[in-house]
Design a protein around this motif. Structure first.
Motif, PDB file in Angstrom:
ATOM      1  N   SER A  35      22.412 -59.637 -26.056  1.00 60.66           N
ATOM      2  CA  SER A  35      22.797 -60.235 -24.779  1.00 60.66           C
ATOM      3  C   SER A  35      21.683 -61.118 -24.244  1.00 60.66           C
ATOM      4  O   SER A  35      20.503 -60.905 -24.543  1.00 60.66           O
ATOM      5  N   PHE A  37      20.204 -62.395 -20.574  1.00 64.46           N
ATOM      6  CA  PHE A  37      20.162 -62.163 -19.137  1.00 64.46           C
ATOM      7  C   PHE A  37      19.275 -63.235 -18.516  1.00 64.46           C
ATOM      8  O   PHE A  37      18.476 -63.869 -19.197  1.00 64.46           O
ATOM      9  N   GLN A  39      16.985 -64.057 -14.672  1.00 69.97           N
ATOM     10  CA  GLN A  39      16.571 -63.596 -13.359  1.00 69.97           C
ATOM     11  C   GLN A  39      15.926 -64.750 -12.617  1.00 69.97           C
ATOM     12  O   GLN A  39      14.873 -65.256 -13.024  1.00 69.97           O
ATOM     13  N   ARG A  45      18.413 -59.366 -11.984  1.00 68.56           N
ATOM     14  CA  ARG A  45      18.671 -59.840 -13.336  1.00 68.56           C
ATOM     15  C   ARG A  45      20.166 -59.728 -13.612  1.00 68.56           C
ATOM     16  O   ARG A  45      20.774 -58.683 -13.372  1.00 68.56           O
ATOM     17  N   GLU A  46      20.747 -60.800 -14.117  1.00 76.75           N
ATOM     18  CA  GLU A  46      22.179 -60.825 -14.375  1.00 76.75           C
ATOM     19  C   GLU A  46      22.450 -61.136 -15.839  1.00 76.75           C
ATOM     20  O   GLU A  46      21.758 -61.924 -16.471  1.00 76.75           O
ATOM     21  N   GLY A  47      23.492 -60.515 -16.356  1.00 74.53           N
ATOM     22  CA  GLY A  47      23.921 -60.807 -17.710  1.00 74.53           C
ATOM     23  C   GLY A  47      24.738 -62.081 -17.738  1.00 74.53           C
ATOM     24  O   GLY A  47      25.607 -62.284 -16.883  1.00 74.53           O
ATOM     25  N   CYS A  50      26.894 -62.373 -24.166  1.00 74.27           N
ATOM     26  CA  CYS A  50      26.567 -61.385 -25.192  1.00 74.27           C
ATOM     27  C   CYS A  50      27.421 -61.628 -26.415  1.00 74.27           C
ATOM     28  O   CYS A  50      28.494 -62.254 -26.339  1.00 74.27           O
ATOM     29  N   GLU A 105      26.004 -54.343 -21.238  1.00 67.01           N
ATOM     30  CA  GLU A 105      25.436 -53.885 -19.976  1.00 67.01           C
ATOM     31  C   GLU A 105      23.918 -53.749 -20.059  1.00 67.01           C
ATOM     32  O   GLU A 105      23.375 -53.293 -21.067  1.00 67.01           O
ATOM     33  N   ARG A 106      23.270 -54.114 -18.978  1.00 67.48           N
ATOM     34  CA  ARG A 106      21.808 -54.098 -18.929  1.00 67.48           C
ATOM     35  C   ARG A 106      21.256 -52.711 -19.266  1.00 67.48           C
ATOM     36  O   ARG A 106      20.277 -52.594 -20.010  1.00 67.48           O
ATOM     37  N   ASP A 107      21.877 -51.667 -18.748  1.00 66.89           N
ATOM     38  CA  ASP A 107      21.381 -50.312 -18.968  1.00 66.89           C
ATOM     39  C   ASP A 107      21.562 -49.846 -20.403  1.00 66.89           C
ATOM     40  O   ASP A 107      20.989 -48.835 -20.799  1.00 66.89           O
ATOM     41  N   TRP A 112      14.019 -55.358 -25.291  1.00 64.30           N
ATOM     42  CA  TRP A 112      13.980 -56.539 -24.432  1.00 64.30           C
ATOM     43  C   TRP A 112      12.856 -57.471 -24.874  1.00 64.30           C
ATOM     44  O   TRP A 112      11.790 -57.013 -25.286  1.00 64.30           O
TER      45      TRP A 112
END
Length: 122
Positions: A35, A37, A39, A45-47, A50, A105-107, A112
């Motif tokens: 993905s 993202f 910021q 921070r937004e996705g 992906c 999803e970020r989580d 990274w």
């Protein structure tokens, strides 16, 4: 050591294009969903995009749909983000991330990168 490294950021005028790269070392990126993202200053921070392991049916946030294209070249261990028709509101630090699960999803990200700065300004 597992590492993701973004490159390709920089200063570009509105309407211009950039191609970001996300290169993996220490692991095979082909086995991971990847993905992008971003910021922006003062924002979360937004996705934005992906792509699955096979590169089919990539997803995009509405804010970039039709302007950005995500792709992967597995034998290069790299994922790309082609960004066209850039706008000042695209200014942000762009991060790539990899997940061993089929998630955007970020989580859910396992690894990274440190990010690359994109500035869209005249």
């Amino acid at each position: 050591q597992f590492e993701l490294v973004e490159s390709g950021g920089g200063l570009v005028q509105p309407g211009g294009s950039l191609r970001l790269s996300c290169a993996a070392s220490g692991f095979t990126l082909a086995y991971y969903h990847v993905s992008w993202f971003r910021q922006a200053p003062g924002k979360e921070r937004e996705g934005i995009s992906c792509i699955g392991t096979r590169g089919r049916s990539p997803k995009y946030a509405d804010s970039v749909k039709g302007r950005f294209t995500i792709s992967r070249v597995n034998h290069e261990n790299t994922v790309y983000l082609q960004m066209n028709s850039l706008k000042p509101e695209d200014t942000a630090v762009y991060y790539c991330a990899a997940s061993s699960s089929p998630t955007c999803e970020r989580d859910g990200m396992n690894y990274w990168g440190k990010g690359t700065l994109v500035t869209v300004s005249s």
